[in-house]
Design a protein around this motif. Structure first.
Motif, short mmCIF file in Angstrom:
data_model
loop_
_atom_site.label_atom_id
_atom_site.label_comp_id
_atom_site.label_asym_id
_atom_site.label_seq_id
_atom_site.Cartn_x
_atom_site.Cartn_y
_atom_site.Cartn_z
N THR A 104 0.80 -1.32 0.09
CA THR A 104 0.09 0.00 -0.13
C THR A 104 0.78 1.28 0.09
OG1 THR A 104 -0.15 -0.16 2.48
CG2 THR A 104 -2.00 -1.18 1.23
N ARG A 107 1.82 1.62 -3.40
CA ARG A 107 0.58 2.15 -4.23
C ARG A 107 0.78 3.44 -4.13
NH1 ARG A 107 -4.79 0.49 -1.60
NH2 ARG A 107 -3.94 2.31 -0.11
N ASP A 108 0.85 4.25 -2.67
CA ASP A 108 0.68 5.64 -2.80
C ASP A 108 1.98 6.52 -3.47
OD1 ASP A 108 -1.66 5.17 -1.09
OD2 ASP A 108 -0.49 5.51 0.96
N VAL A 111 0.28 6.74 -7.10
CA VAL A 111 -0.51 8.00 -6.95
C VAL A 111 -0.07 9.20 -6.77
CG1 VAL A 111 -2.49 8.59 -6.05
CG2 VAL A 111 -2.30 6.40 -6.20
N SER A 115 0.03 12.25 -9.76
CA SER A 115 -0.77 13.52 -9.37
C SER A 115 0.00 14.65 -9.77
CB SER A 115 -1.06 13.26 -7.77
OG SER A 115 -0.13 13.67 -7.06
N THR A 121 -7.91 11.92 -9.22
CA THR A 121 -7.75 10.75 -7.90
C THR A 121 -8.10 9.47 -8.71
OG1 THR A 121 -8.26 12.52 -6.71
CG2 THR A 121 -8.83 10.15 -5.93
N PRO A 122 -7.49 8.38 -8.54
CA PRO A 122 -7.88 6.99 -9.09
C PRO A 122 -8.61 6.45 -7.95
CG PRO A 122 -5.69 6.78 -7.87
CD PRO A 122 -6.18 8.46 -7.77
N THR A 124 -8.48 3.16 -5.32
CA THR A 124 -7.38 2.45 -4.83
C THR A 124 -7.86 1.29 -4.29
OG1 THR A 124 -7.87 3.70 -2.91
CG2 THR A 124 -5.89 4.28 -4.36
N HIS A 132 -3.65 -2.45 -5.34
CA HIS A 132 -3.69 -2.02 -6.97
C HIS A 132 -4.14 -0.27 -7.00
CE1 HIS A 132 -5.69 -6.13 -8.09
NE2 HIS A 132 -4.36 -6.08 -7.93
N VAL A 133 -3.69 0.30 -8.24
CA VAL A 133 -4.22 1.66 -8.43
C VAL A 133 -4.98 1.50 -10.00
CG1 VAL A 133 -3.65 4.16 -9.04
CG2 VAL A 133 -2.40 2.57 -7.63
N TYR A 135 -6.97 3.65 -12.81
CA TYR A 135 -7.66 4.79 -13.38
C TYR A 135 -8.44 4.73 -14.39
CZ TYR A 135 -3.64 7.30 -10.95
OH TYR A 135 -2.84 7.63 -10.26
#
Length: 342
Positions: A104, A107-108, A111, A115, A121-122, A124, A132-133, A135
Motif C-alpha cells: 500500500t 501504491r501511494d 498515485v 498526481s 484521483t484514482p 485504490t 492496486h491503482v 484509473y
C-alpha cells in the motif's frame, strides 16, 4: 461483490468478461447485463477465484458462460489503466500484514507521482495480497496507445525503482495488455494455503469521492514525455548513501524526527504524512497540494519510507535523508545489533 464498481465497468466497457478459476479449471463468460453478471458471480464466488476484463471488446455478450476468453485483438477501447504492486514473498503464498502494508505504501508512491503530472484521483484497491491503482480512461486501442503504455510503465518502474526496492515490492509492467483480467473486488483472494500469518483476504476497492474522472490522452502524453528521458537515457544510479548510525531504523519515529527538523507538515492517511523535502531549495516548482514530499511510518520490521516526486530528488530515499541530517538514533526505540549494510 462491489456493485458500484461493476456498474461503472459495464457502463464503460459495455461487455465484461467474467473468468472463474477453480484449481486447474477455468471458465469464461461475457455479460452486458448487471443482474446476470451479479447472478453468475454469486453462483461461483464460494470456491476458487474470480476475475473480470477491464476494457471494451467488439463482441456480443452471451450473458452467461461457455464463451471463449477475450483476446487483445478483441479490445477496441481502453477503459482502465491499472497498476499492480505486489510484495516480494514465497511463490504461491498469501501476504503477511507487513508485506501488504508495504504494497500500500508503494501504491501511494505511484498515485503521488502521477498526481504531480495532473492525473485525477484514482480508485485504490487491495487485491488481497497486494495493492492496486485503477484509473478510468476512454482511449482507442491502437498502436499509438500500446507504445505509450509501454513507455509509461517502463518510465514509472525506473523512476520508482529505488523506493520499490526499499519496500520489497514488485512493480508489475505486464498488466497493460488490453485483454488483461483483473481481480474481482468484493470476492476472496484464495491464493495458496491460508495460514494464521498469511490469510486469505477479500479484495476491496475504494472509488474516488465526488466522481471518478477519466485520464485524458493529453495528460498521458505529457507524462510519457516527462518520463521518456528516464527510459531512454543511460541512467547512472544514485549510489546508496552510507548510514553510520547505531539505531535500528525499523523503530525510527520518523514523524518526530522530521518535526525536530521543522520539516513536518500534516498527517494524511494510513501512516502517511506530508513533509517538507530536505532538498526543497533545489526544487524548480512548488506543489499546490503540499503532498509532493511524503513519509510513511514503519511497518513491521521495515524502515519508514521517504519519497519526493520532484525530479531533483530522483532516487532519493530515507538513506539519503539519514546521511544528510544524521542524529536519528535518539528517535529509535532500540539499537541495531547487526552489521549495517551500505
Amino acid at each position: 461483490m462491489s456493485t458500484e464498481y461493476l456498474r461503472q465497468l459495464l457502463q464503460d466497457a459495455h461487455v465484461v468478461e467474467l473468468r472463474h478459476q477453480h484449481g486447474e479449471r477455468w471458465a469464461s463468460g461475457t455479460f452486458s447485463n448487471l443482474a446476470d453478471l451479479e447472478r453468475a458471480i454469486r453462483e461461483r464466488q464460494a470456491v476458487g477465484n474470480l476475475y473480470t476484463s477491464l476494457n471494451r471488446p467488439d463482441v456480443k455478450a452471451r450473458n452467461g458462460f461457455s464463451a471463449r476468453p477475450l483476446r487483445d485483438e478483441d479490445m477496441t477501447t481502453i477503459c482502465r489503466i491499472v497498476f499492480d504492486l505486489d510484495p516480494k514473498r514465497p511463490a504461491g503464498t498469501a501476504s503477511t500484514e507487513p508485506e501488504l502494508q508495504a504494497a500500500t505504501k508503494a501504491r501511494d508512491l505511484v498515485v503521488c507521482l502521477l498526481s504531480t503530472h495532473g492525473w485525477p484521483t484514482p480508485a485504490t484497491a487491495i487485491s488481497g495480497n497486494g495493492a492496486h491503482v485503477v484509473y478510468r480512461t476512454l482511449l482507442v486501442n491502437s498502436l499509438v496507445w500500446r507504445q505509450s503504455a509501454a513507455a509509461l510503465y517502463a518510465g514509472l518502474r525506473l523512476r520508482l525503482a529505488a523506493e520499490m526496492e526499499d519496500l520489497g515490492v514488485d512493480f508489475d509492467t505486464t498488466v497493460r495488455n488490453p485483454a488483461r483480467i483483473w481481480r474481482l473486488y468484493g470476492t476472496e483472494n484464495r491464493k495458496g494455503e491460508a495460514t494464521a500469518d498469511r490469510p486469505h483476504r477479500q479484495a476491496t476497492i475504494r472509488l474516488p469521492a465526488g466522481g471518478w474522472q477519466t485520464v485524458k490522452a493529453a495528460v498521458i502524453e505529457r507524462t510519457v514525455a516527462a518520463l521518456t528521458p528516464v527510459v531512454t537515457r543511460v541512467r547512472q544510479a544514485r549510489p546508496h548513501a552510507p548510514v553510520d548510525g547505531q539505531g535500528d531504523y525499523a523503530t525510527l519515529d520518523i514523524v518526530s524526527w522530521f518535526a525536530a527538523h521543522g520539516a513536518y507538515r500534516r498527517p494524511l492517511v494510513d501512516g502517511k504524512h506530508a513533509v517538507t523535502c530536505p532538498w526543497s531549495h533545489e526544487h524548480s516548482t512548488t506543489s499546490q497540494s503540499g503532498t509532493d514530499s511524503v513519509i510513511w511510518e514503519s511497518a513491521g520490521d521495515r524502515w519508514p519510507t521517504f519519497h519526493c516526486s520532484h525530479s531533483h530528488c530522483d532516487g532519493r530515499t530515507l538513506r539519503d535523508v539519514l546521511a544528510l541530517w544524521g542524529g536519528a538514533d535518539p528517535f529509535c526505540t532500540r539499537i541495531w545489533e547487526g552489521r549495517r549494510n551500505g
